[in-house]
Design a protein around this motif. Sequence first.
Motif, PDB file in Angstrom:
ATOM      1  N   ASP A  12      -6.922   2.133  17.257  1.00  0.00           N
ATOM      2  CA  ASP A  12      -7.359   0.763  16.959  1.00  0.00           C
ATOM      3  C   ASP A  12      -7.266  -0.148  18.177  1.00  0.00           C
ATOM      4  O   ASP A  12      -6.977  -1.331  18.062  1.00  0.00           O
ATOM      5  N   ARG A  35      -8.172  -9.863   9.250  1.00  0.00           N
ATOM      6  CA  ARG A  35      -9.520  -9.852   8.674  1.00  0.00           C
ATOM      7  C   ARG A  35     -10.579 -10.128   9.737  1.00  0.00           C
ATOM      8  O   ARG A  35     -11.692  -9.631   9.643  1.00  0.00           O
ATOM      9  N   TYR A  38     -10.662  -6.514  11.356  1.00  0.00           N
ATOM     10  CA  TYR A  38     -11.070  -5.387  10.514  1.00  0.00           C
ATOM     11  C   TYR A  38     -12.137  -5.732   9.484  1.00  0.00           C
ATOM     12  O   TYR A  38     -12.592  -4.854   8.761  1.00  0.00           O
ATOM     13  N   PHE A  42     -10.741  -6.369   4.392  1.00  0.00           N
ATOM     14  CA  PHE A  42      -9.358  -5.952   4.650  1.00  0.00           C
ATOM     15  C   PHE A  42      -8.424  -6.654   3.678  1.00  0.00           C
ATOM     16  O   PHE A  42      -8.432  -7.875   3.559  1.00  0.00           O
ATOM     17  N   SER A  64      -2.529   1.407   9.740  1.00  0.00           N
ATOM     18  CA  SER A  64      -3.608   2.405   9.827  1.00  0.00           C
ATOM     19  C   SER A  64      -4.031   2.899   8.450  1.00  0.00           C
ATOM     20  O   SER A  64      -5.217   3.031   8.164  1.00  0.00           O
ATOM     21  N   VAL A  67      -5.900   0.100   6.573  1.00  0.00           N
ATOM     22  CA  VAL A  67      -7.266  -0.028   7.078  1.00  0.00           C
ATOM     23  C   VAL A  67      -8.161   1.090   6.543  1.00  0.00           C
ATOM     24  O   VAL A  67      -9.291   0.855   6.131  1.00  0.00           O
TER      25      VAL A  67
END
Length: 70
Positions: A12, A35, A38, A42, A64, A67
């Motif tokens: 990431d 947010r 991602y 999210f 992780s 996500v």
Amino acid sequence: MSKDGHCHVGLDDRCRDQDGEIRQKRGDTLVGTLRRVYGPDFAVGVRSDMRLDTLRDRMGASLSKIVKGS
């Protein structure tokens, strides 16, 4: 971070610590901030002012896994 100021990018786009481990996202990071990284999907249903460490505790998962939706 290396001596030239650049980090060795890992999962990431997070930097790795000197021992090679991927640095964890800070627990005081807000869901609203995540947010923006991602996307708006999210942590749906969670307030944007919730801290990441609280979200991880409630979901029992790492960032992780959150996500990925696992």
